[in-house]
Design a protein around this motif. Structure first.
Motif, PDB file in Angstrom:
ATOM      1  N   LYS A  63      10.177  43.451 128.948  1.00  0.00           N
ATOM      2  CA  LYS A  63      11.108  42.789 129.882  1.00  0.00           C
ATOM      3  C   LYS A  63      10.405  42.252 131.138  1.00  0.00           C
ATOM      4  CE  LYS A  63      15.285  43.283 129.420  1.00  0.00           C
ATOM      5  NZ  LYS A  63      16.304  42.430 128.775  1.00  0.00           N
ATOM      6  N   LYS A  64       9.168  42.722 131.385  1.00  0.00           N
ATOM      7  CA  LYS A  64       8.384  42.274 132.560  1.00  0.00           C
ATOM      8  C   LYS A  64       9.202  42.317 133.861  1.00  0.00           C
ATOM      9  CE  LYS A  64       5.051  39.389 130.102  1.00  0.00           C
ATOM     10  NZ  LYS A  64       5.292  39.911 128.748  1.00  0.00           N
ATOM     11  N   LEU A  65       9.715  43.501 134.180  1.00  0.00           N
ATOM     12  CA  LEU A  65      10.597  43.643 135.340  1.00  0.00           C
ATOM     13  C   LEU A  65       9.876  44.115 136.601  1.00  0.00           C
ATOM     14  CD1 LEU A  65      13.519  45.406 133.475  1.00  0.00           C
ATOM     15  CD2 LEU A  65      13.672  43.179 134.550  1.00  0.00           C
ATOM     16  N   GLY A  66       8.592  44.354 136.483  1.00  0.00           N
ATOM     17  CA  GLY A  66       7.840  44.822 137.652  1.00  0.00           C
ATOM     18  C   GLY A  66       8.067  46.292 137.960  1.00  0.00           C
ATOM     19  N   ILE A  67       8.608  47.029 136.959  1.00  0.00           N
ATOM     20  CA  ILE A  67       8.748  48.481 137.135  1.00  0.00           C
ATOM     21  C   ILE A  67       7.413  49.104 136.751  1.00  0.00           C
ATOM     22  CG2 ILE A  67       9.864  50.575 136.222  1.00  0.00           C
ATOM     23  CD1 ILE A  67      12.339  48.903 135.658  1.00  0.00           C
ATOM     24  N   SER A  68       6.931  50.009 137.600  1.00  0.00           N
ATOM     25  CA  SER A  68       5.712  50.727 137.236  1.00  0.00           C
ATOM     26  C   SER A  68       6.133  51.857 136.292  1.00  0.00           C
ATOM     27  CB  SER A  68       5.068  51.288 138.507  1.00  0.00           C
ATOM     28  OG  SER A  68       4.184  52.327 138.150  1.00  0.00           O
ATOM     29  N   ILE A  69       5.731  51.753 135.017  1.00  0.00           N
ATOM     30  CA  ILE A  69       6.178  52.726 134.009  1.00  0.00           C
ATOM     31  C   ILE A  69       4.989  53.249 133.221  1.00  0.00           C
ATOM     32  CG2 ILE A  69       6.734  50.850 132.366  1.00  0.00           C
ATOM     33  CD1 ILE A  69       8.993  52.650 131.278  1.00  0.00           C
ATOM     34  N   GLN A  70       4.934  54.554 133.057  1.00  0.00           N
ATOM     35  CA  GLN A  70       3.900  55.116 132.173  1.00  0.00           C
ATOM     36  C   GLN A  70       4.559  56.060 131.170  1.00  0.00           C
ATOM     37  OE1 GLN A  70       1.073  57.981 133.413  1.00  0.00           O
ATOM     38  NE2 GLN A  70       2.241  58.700 135.180  1.00  0.00           N
ATOM     39  N   LEU A  71       3.940  56.145 130.017  1.00  0.00           N
ATOM     40  CA  LEU A  71       4.465  57.000 128.942  1.00  0.00           C
ATOM     41  C   LEU A  71       3.525  58.177 128.738  1.00  0.00           C
ATOM     42  CD1 LEU A  71       6.287  57.477 126.344  1.00  0.00           C
ATOM     43  CD2 LEU A  71       4.587  56.116 125.129  1.00  0.00           C
ATOM     44  N   ILE A  72       4.068  59.383 128.813  1.00  0.00           N
ATOM     45  CA  ILE A  72       3.281  60.566 128.422  1.00  0.00           C
ATOM     46  C   ILE A  72       3.570  60.733 126.926  1.00  0.00           C
ATOM     47  CG2 ILE A  72       2.792  63.015 128.904  1.00  0.00           C
ATOM     48  CD1 ILE A  72       2.626  61.290 131.469  1.00  0.00           C
ATOM     49  N   ASP A  73       2.610  60.314 126.071  1.00  0.00           N
ATOM     50  CA  ASP A  73       2.938  60.179 124.649  1.00  0.00           C
ATOM     51  C   ASP A  73       2.679  61.433 123.821  1.00  0.00           C
ATOM     52  OD1 ASP A  73       0.236  60.098 124.612  1.00  0.00           O
ATOM     53  OD2 ASP A  73       0.063  58.353 123.288  1.00  0.00           O
ATOM     54  N   ARG A  74       2.934  62.580 124.434  1.00  0.00           N
ATOM     55  CA  ARG A  74       2.888  63.838 123.675  1.00  0.00           C
ATOM     56  C   ARG A  74       3.831  64.825 124.364  1.00  0.00           C
ATOM     57  NH1 ARG A  74      -0.917  64.184 127.547  1.00  0.00           N
ATOM     58  NH2 ARG A  74      -1.406  66.260 128.372  1.00  0.00           N
ATOM     59  N   LEU A  75       4.152  65.891 123.667  1.00  0.00           N
ATOM     60  CA  LEU A  75       4.972  66.933 124.292  1.00  0.00           C
ATOM     61  C   LEU A  75       4.059  67.842 125.100  1.00  0.00           C
ATOM     62  CD1 LEU A  75       7.571  68.163 121.650  1.00  0.00           C
ATOM     63  CD2 LEU A  75       7.914  66.624 123.560  1.00  0.00           C
ATOM     64  N   LEU A  76       4.390  68.034 126.356  1.00  0.00           N
ATOM     65  CA  LEU A  76       3.587  68.916 127.206  1.00  0.00           C
ATOM     66  C   LEU A  76       4.004  70.365 126.988  1.00  0.00           C
ATOM     67  CD1 LEU A  76       3.627  67.020 130.649  1.00  0.00           C
ATOM     68  CD2 LEU A  76       1.968  66.824 128.796  1.00  0.00           C
ATOM     69  N   SER A  77       3.140  71.290 127.395  1.00  0.00           N
ATOM     70  CA  SER A  77       3.545  72.699 127.412  1.00  0.00           C
ATOM     71  C   SER A  77       4.537  72.860 128.562  1.00  0.00           C
ATOM     72  CB  SER A  77       2.327  73.592 127.653  1.00  0.00           C
ATOM     73  OG  SER A  77       1.878  73.404 128.988  1.00  0.00           O
ATOM     74  N   LEU A  78       5.271  73.947 128.547  1.00  0.00           N
ATOM     75  CA  LEU A  78       6.254  74.202 129.602  1.00  0.00           C
ATOM     76  C   LEU A  78       5.587  74.227 130.983  1.00  0.00           C
ATOM     77  CD1 LEU A  78       9.173  74.848 130.392  1.00  0.00           C
ATOM     78  CD2 LEU A  78       8.736  77.252 129.849  1.00  0.00           C
ATOM     79  N   ASP A  79       4.426  74.868 131.075  1.00  0.00           N
ATOM     80  CA  ASP A  79       3.711  74.934 132.365  1.00  0.00           C
ATOM     81  C   ASP A  79       3.289  73.554 132.864  1.00  0.00           C
ATOM     82  OD1 ASP A  79       4.007  77.654 132.477  1.00  0.00           O
ATOM     83  OD2 ASP A  79       1.997  78.124 131.734  1.00  0.00           O
ATOM     84  N   ASP A  80       2.788  72.734 131.946  1.00  0.00           N
ATOM     85  CA  ASP A  80       2.355  71.382 132.333  1.00  0.00           C
ATOM     86  C   ASP A  80       3.548  70.511 132.733  1.00  0.00           C
ATOM     87  OD1 ASP A  80      -0.250  72.064 131.924  1.00  0.00           O
ATOM     88  OD2 ASP A  80      -0.436  71.101 129.956  1.00  0.00           O
ATOM     89  N   TYR A  81       4.652  70.704 132.035  1.00  0.00           N
ATOM     90  CA  TYR A  81       5.877  69.961 132.359  1.00  0.00           C
ATOM     91  C   TYR A  81       6.332  70.315 133.784  1.00  0.00           C
ATOM     92  CZ  TYR A  81      10.629  68.098 131.899  1.00  0.00           C
ATOM     93  OH  TYR A  81      11.800  67.391 132.090  1.00  0.00           O
ATOM     94  N   CYS A  82       6.305  71.605 134.094  1.00  0.00           N
ATOM     95  CA  CYS A  82       6.706  72.056 135.434  1.00  0.00           C
ATOM     96  C   CYS A  82       5.752  71.526 136.508  1.00  0.00           C
ATOM     97  CB  CYS A  82       6.765  73.585 135.482  1.00  0.00           C
ATOM     98  SG  CYS A  82       8.152  74.246 134.525  1.00  0.00           S
ATOM     99  N   GLU A  83       4.493  71.416 136.157  1.00  0.00           N
ATOM    100  CA  GLU A  83       3.496  70.860 137.085  1.00  0.00           C
ATOM    101  C   GLU A  83       3.842  69.400 137.416  1.00  0.00           C
ATOM    102  OE1 GLU A  83       0.635  70.756 139.710  1.00  0.00           O
ATOM    103  OE2 GLU A  83       1.166  72.623 138.664  1.00  0.00           O
ATOM    104  N   CYS A  84       4.288  68.654 136.393  1.00  0.00           N
ATOM    105  CA  CYS A  84       4.715  67.259 136.620  1.00  0.00           C
ATOM    106  C   CYS A  84       5.941  67.211 137.535  1.00  0.00           C
ATOM    107  CB  CYS A  84       5.058  66.575 135.294  1.00  0.00           C
ATOM    108  SG  CYS A  84       3.616  66.229 134.287  1.00  0.00           S
ATOM    109  N   LEU A  85       6.887  68.122 137.317  1.00  0.00           N
ATOM    110  CA  LEU A  85       8.074  68.178 138.180  1.00  0.00           C
ATOM    111  C   LEU A  85       7.679  68.449 139.626  1.00  0.00           C
ATOM    112  CD1 LEU A  85      10.546  70.297 135.987  1.00  0.00           C
ATOM    113  CD2 LEU A  85      10.817  67.895 136.588  1.00  0.00           C
ATOM    114  N   ASN A  86       6.708  69.340 139.783  1.00  0.00           N
ATOM    115  CA  ASN A  86       6.253  69.736 141.119  1.00  0.00           C
ATOM    116  C   ASN A  86       5.605  68.574 141.880  1.00  0.00           C
ATOM    117  OD1 ASN A  86       5.933  71.571 143.212  1.00  0.00           O
ATOM    118  ND2 ASN A  86       4.023  72.391 142.424  1.00  0.00           N
TER     119      ASN A  86
END
Length: 361
Positions: free
Chosen positions: A271-294
């Motif tokens: 769509k080329k909307l100028g949104i900065s978007i990245q894909l984390i293309d795997r399932l993270l561990s629970l700890d790593d997911y929480c680190e991203c939230l933090n």
């Protein structure tokens, strides 16, 4: 002369590949460990820890034999009998441990699906036989039940010493459906252990797209029109633009969510909307997911436990009300605002159970 063993059996979807289920299990264990209990953890339906390779091999061998077996399994009574035979020994081995009581929960375990009602029936039946205490803790209820599932659940709930539910909607539902009383407490994930190092340097946010089949399954519950998968992705993009979320990471908590996240990423890029978007293309561990939230300013998701973990880690949680479960979560969140109060209520509920066994000494 009764001696408190300080050992508890917790029963939930602890080995599920869904990070929300893992967060529930970790939160509940944390509550008990703070009270000096040893936790024996059992999986409600018999998931096996990180057993994905086995599932893949089994799926690739779709022989005539497996097709016949899957056809037989569609006959409800045979399927339930087969499940019981397969899991009886496992369930019994946990119940024979040296425990005072068992906690079933949290999570949406009062649900009409292929395994939950029979699992609930077997666990409660064997616990009752052994005169072990049975407590449902921070459980949620589904909306509709087949007549046989209704029988299994009603019987199971009647064996409990106490039932604690995680929202008012579940409380009303199980009273109306099964004639049982319950006490409302916050979701157990509000006791998820958080290190005190909450960051102040936060950038961007997380978007947790929810699998299309989940949307279609629950659309009727909330009166939503069922649209195509493509239109469903358009709805997500509309919300992202409406909320001005212009620096996002697509982060999934289940395999099926991840598949849709990949499609969504390609769609947004096109769509080329100028949104900065990245894909984390795997399932993270629970700890790593929480680190991203933090490290994130916000989380926008239709997964309840992603939103609760977001709250725990200091994000702004923006809910997509994809099901009754999420609308109930929103209502409860507005009712008790402070995280301290939620934590306090969970501890109080837990102490009421523990205290009963302590006082019996």
């Amino acid at each position: 002369n009764h001696i408190v063993k300080k050992q508890v059996l917790t029963i939930n979807e602890c080995y599920s590949d869904n990070l929300g289920d893992q967060a529930i299990a970790k939160s509940l264990n944390n509550l008990f460990e703070q009270q000096g209990y040893d936790v024996i953890q059992a999986d409600y339906t018999g998931n096996v820890l990180n057993d994905k390779s086995k599932i893949h091999v089994e799926r690739s061998k779709a022989s005539i034999k497996t097709k016949i077996i899957s056809l037989i399994k569609k006959i409800e009574i045979i399927r339930l009998f087969a499940w019981t035979i397969k899991h009886y020994k496992r369930v019994n081995s946990y119940i024979n441990r040296d425990i005072d009581f068992a906690i079933i929960g949290g999570g949406q375990l009062i649900l009409s699906n292929p395994h939950f009602p029979i699992a609930m029936y077997l666990w409660t039946l064997l616990l009752k036989k052994q005169s072990k205490g049975i407590y449902f803790f921070a459980v949620g209820s589904g909306e509709r039940f087949s007549s046989f599932d209704h029988y299994l659940i009603k019987k199971s709930l009647s064996r409990a010493d106490s039932i604690f539910v995680r929202d008012r909607v579940s409380q009303e539902k199980i009273k109306e459906e099964f004639g049982v009383n319950s006490i409302v407490i916050p979701d157990v994930a509000y006791s998820f252990p958080v290190s005190t190092k909450l960051t102040s340097e936060r950038q961007g946010g997380i978007v947790g797209i929810v699998d299309y089949t989940v949307f279609t399954r629950y659309a009727g519950e909330i009166g939503a029109e069922i649209v195509s998968e493509q239109q469903y992705m358009e709805l997500w993009l509309d919300k992202i633009l409406e909320y001005k979320l212009n620096s996002i990471s697509l982060l999934a908590t289940t395999d099926s969510d991840l598949e849709l996240s990949k499609k969504f990423y390609t769609y947004v890029k096109s769509k080329k909307l100028g949104i900065s978007i990245q894909l984390i293309d795997r399932l993270l561990s629970l700890d790593d997911y929480c680190e991203c939230l933090n490290n994130s300013k916000y989380i926008f998701s239709g997964r309840m436990h992603s939103l609760i973990l977001g709250e725990r880690f200091g994000c702004t949680s923006i809910a997509w009300p994809i099901s009754k479960k999420i609308t109930s979560y929103e209502a409860e969140r507005q009712r008790i605002v402070s995280l301290e109060d939620k934590s306090l209520l969970l501890n109080r509920a837990l102490l009421s159970i523990i205290g009963y066994y302590r006082d019996k000494k």
